[in-house]
Write an enzyme that holds these catalytic residues in place. Structure first.
Site, PDB file in Angstrom:
ATOM      1  N   HIS A 103      -0.857  -3.952   5.833  1.00 17.62           N
ATOM      2  CA  HIS A 103      -2.307  -4.099   5.630  1.00 17.62           C
ATOM      3  C   HIS A 103      -3.118  -3.597   6.813  1.00 17.62           C
ATOM      4  O   HIS A 103      -3.945  -2.706   6.661  1.00 17.62           O
ATOM      5  CB  HIS A 103      -2.656  -5.534   5.274  1.00 17.62           C
ATOM      6  CG  HIS A 103      -4.015  -5.695   4.655  1.00 17.62           C
ATOM      7  ND1 HIS A 103      -4.490  -4.844   3.672  1.00 17.62           N
ATOM      8  CD2 HIS A 103      -5.010  -6.605   4.875  1.00 17.62           C
ATOM      9  CE1 HIS A 103      -5.714  -5.221   3.314  1.00 17.62           C
ATOM     10  NE2 HIS A 103      -6.041  -6.285   4.030  1.00 17.62           N
ATOM     11  N   ASP A 104      -2.946  -4.186   7.993  1.00 21.43           N
ATOM     12  CA  ASP A 104      -3.573  -3.622   9.183  1.00 21.43           C
ATOM     13  C   ASP A 104      -2.754  -2.422   9.635  1.00 21.43           C
ATOM     14  O   ASP A 104      -1.528  -2.525   9.788  1.00 21.43           O
ATOM     15  CB  ASP A 104      -3.677  -4.668  10.300  1.00 21.43           C
ATOM     16  CG  ASP A 104      -4.942  -5.498  10.195  1.00 21.43           C
ATOM     17  OD1 ASP A 104      -5.949  -4.967   9.686  1.00 21.43           O
ATOM     18  OD2 ASP A 104      -4.932  -6.662  10.615  1.00 21.43           O
ATOM     19  N   TYR A 111      -1.743   5.780  -1.766  1.00 21.34           N
ATOM     20  CA  TYR A 111      -3.195   5.825  -1.511  1.00 21.34           C
ATOM     21  C   TYR A 111      -3.849   6.895  -2.375  1.00 21.34           C
ATOM     22  O   TYR A 111      -3.218   7.886  -2.713  1.00 21.34           O
ATOM     23  CB  TYR A 111      -3.437   6.148  -0.030  1.00 21.34           C
ATOM     24  CG  TYR A 111      -3.226   4.965   0.869  1.00 21.34           C
ATOM     25  CD1 TYR A 111      -4.285   4.133   1.197  1.00 21.34           C
ATOM     26  CD2 TYR A 111      -1.977   4.674   1.381  1.00 21.34           C
ATOM     27  CE1 TYR A 111      -4.103   3.038   2.024  1.00 21.34           C
ATOM     28  CE2 TYR A 111      -1.780   3.576   2.213  1.00 21.34           C
ATOM     29  CZ  TYR A 111      -2.853   2.773   2.531  1.00 21.34           C
ATOM     30  OH  TYR A 111      -2.666   1.686   3.347  1.00 21.34           O
ATOM     31  N   HIS A 140       2.204  -8.215   1.863  1.00 20.77           N
ATOM     32  CA  HIS A 140       1.353  -7.124   2.330  1.00 20.77           C
ATOM     33  C   HIS A 140       0.328  -7.602   3.355  1.00 20.77           C
ATOM     34  O   HIS A 140       0.146  -6.975   4.410  1.00 20.77           O
ATOM     35  CB  HIS A 140       0.626  -6.457   1.160  1.00 20.77           C
ATOM     36  CG  HIS A 140      -0.307  -5.368   1.606  1.00 20.77           C
ATOM     37  ND1 HIS A 140       0.132  -4.230   2.247  1.00 20.77           N
ATOM     38  CD2 HIS A 140      -1.668  -5.256   1.517  1.00 20.77           C
ATOM     39  CE1 HIS A 140      -0.891  -3.450   2.527  1.00 20.77           C
ATOM     40  NE2 HIS A 140      -2.003  -4.050   2.110  1.00 20.77           N
ATOM     41  N   HIS A 160      -8.400  -6.184   9.730  1.00 23.82           N
ATOM     42  CA  HIS A 160      -8.561  -7.206   8.695  1.00 23.82           C
ATOM     43  C   HIS A 160      -8.408  -8.618   9.239  1.00 23.82           C
ATOM     44  O   HIS A 160      -8.976  -9.571   8.692  1.00 23.82           O
ATOM     45  CB  HIS A 160      -7.548  -6.986   7.570  1.00 23.82           C
ATOM     46  CG  HIS A 160      -7.757  -5.715   6.816  1.00 23.82           C
ATOM     47  ND1 HIS A 160      -8.885  -5.462   6.076  1.00 23.82           N
ATOM     48  CD2 HIS A 160      -6.972  -4.608   6.685  1.00 23.82           C
ATOM     49  CE1 HIS A 160      -8.797  -4.262   5.517  1.00 23.82           C
ATOM     50  NE2 HIS A 160      -7.644  -3.734   5.871  1.00 23.82           N
ATOM     51  N   ASP A 182       0.865  -1.182   0.000  1.00 25.14           N
ATOM     52  CA  ASP A 182       0.000   0.000   0.000  1.00 25.14           C
ATOM     53  C   ASP A 182       0.898   1.228   0.000  1.00 25.14           C
ATOM     54  O   ASP A 182       0.873   2.064   0.908  1.00 25.14           O
ATOM     55  CB  ASP A 182      -0.974  -0.011   1.171  1.00 25.14           C
ATOM     56  CG  ASP A 182      -2.197  -0.879   0.885  1.00 25.14           C
ATOM     57  OD1 ASP A 182      -2.265  -1.481  -0.203  1.00 25.14           O
ATOM     58  OD2 ASP A 182      -3.088  -0.945   1.746  1.00 25.14           O
ATOM     59  N   ASN A 227      -3.022  -4.086  -1.741  1.00 23.73           N
ATOM     60  CA  ASN A 227      -4.298  -4.050  -2.446  1.00 23.73           C
ATOM     61  C   ASN A 227      -4.611  -2.660  -3.001  1.00 23.73           C
ATOM     62  O   ASN A 227      -5.190  -2.527  -4.084  1.00 23.73           O
ATOM     63  CB  ASN A 227      -5.439  -4.545  -1.555  1.00 23.73           C
ATOM     64  CG  ASN A 227      -5.520  -3.815  -0.228  1.00 23.73           C
ATOM     65  OD1 ASN A 227      -4.587  -3.898   0.581  1.00 23.73           O
ATOM     66  ND2 ASN A 227      -6.616  -3.121   0.019  1.00 23.73           N
TER      67      ASN A 227
END
Length: 324
Positions: free
Chosen positions: A242-243, A78, A207, A216, A75, A113
């Protein structure tokens, strides 16, 4: 001047290994054989939500530890990745944010993602490396640093909901179809690379989390498909983002340490699920990053908050192998 000297002397080269499918890079450790690096994830916000403050502290700690490189757990930009190789976000969310001298080292990146919501090929393009020589980004690859070997895994295509529940998002799946074959290839390649590795320490980076008490939580596809391979090959660390938190889960079922460094910008305060207390060594629902120092016999890990305060330390050791 110092920047140009660095890039003239750094040993960062792509090598061909006939016995492995994954592309490989060589990263030279320090003369004493040690290696140190920082880990940051979920960061690309043009400096907003304390991204710039985290970057400042990374520069301070990076200098103290004399880091060799930085790992990004994905990520990177953004909300929707990069629009193309000429997207200004690469400059104002990366180059102009991580400006400290200690951070002018290779950045080994994986895709998240959010990166898949943009032009994936842009982040993989050598054009970006020409713009900023620190940038190293492939889908899945290996970095051999002698004392340790790093296995970077493209985890986003594993997650089924991105294909079946796209919500309002459009994902760039070019280059990975058919999906089942792509995932099968990754698993085979990672398994082969891990089995062939003679490194003292084996570290896998992706990720998405395998184990997480964050928003998540566990990524069931990775638990079912990737984790058995990691356990069979006795890896030491699994590092993810991710988190949006900092997290250390020490598995009771294997020797794997599950480390989340996803605090590069906006954190999710108070968003935590119950976890086995004996396994949960740290959960910090704020911004920050992680450092790792590796020698032949020891790994030292530390987590830092947005102010550079140490939140948690952990270490483990192995005996030197005897040779006859």
């Amino acid at each position: 001047m110092g920047l140009f000297v660095f890039f003239a002397t750094i040993t960062l080269c792509l090598v061909v290994d006939s016995s492995a499918v994954l592309e490989r890079f060589e990263e030279a450790p320090k003369p004493d054989g040690s290696l140190s690096f920082l880990v940051i994830g979920d960061w690309g916000r043009g400096g907003a939500y304390n991204q710039s403050q985290v970057a400042v502290q990374m520069g301070v700690i990076g200098e103290q530890l004399d880091i060799d490189f930085v790992i990004s757990t994905g990520d990177n930009f953004y909300d929707d990745g990069l629009r193309g190789i000429d997207d200004a976000a690469f400059n104002y969310s990366f180059t102009k944010i991580y400006t400290a001298p200690s951070l002018q080292k290779p950045w080994y990146n994986v895709l998240g993602n959010h990166d898949y919501r943009g032009d994936v090929e842009a982040q993989l393009s050598p054009v970006l490396t020409n713009l900023d020589k620190r940038w190293v980004c492939l889908r899945s690859y290996v970095v051999n640093a002698e004392v340790a070997e790093f296995f970077f895994v493209d985890t986003t295509p594993f997650v089924g909901k991105y294909f079946t529940e796209p919500e309002d998002h459009v994902y760039d799946w070019s280059g990975i179809g058919p999906r089942e074959q792509y995932i099968s290839n990754i698993l085979e390649d990672v398994d082969l690379a891990l089995r062939e590795s003679n490194a003292k320490w084996k570290i896998v980076v992706g990720h998405h989390a395998i184990r997480s008490a964050g928003h998540h939580g566990d990524t069931k596809e990775l638990v079912n498909q990737l984790l058995p391979i990691l356990e069979a090959n006795n890896i030491d660390l699994f590092i993810n983002g991710h988190d949006h938190c900092l997290q250390h889960i020490s598995s009771l079922d294997s020797g794997i340490q599950f480390l989340t460094s996803g605090g590069g910008f906006k954190a999710w305060k108070g968003d935590v699920k119950w976890w086995v207390p004996e396994e949960m060594k740290l959960y910090h629902d704020g911004q920050g990053f992680m450092s790792v120092k590796i020698t032949q016999t020891q790994v030292d890990i530390a987590f830092y908050d947005v102010f550079g305060n140490v939140l948690h330390k952990w270490n483990t050791s192995k005996q030197l192998s005897s040779t006859l």
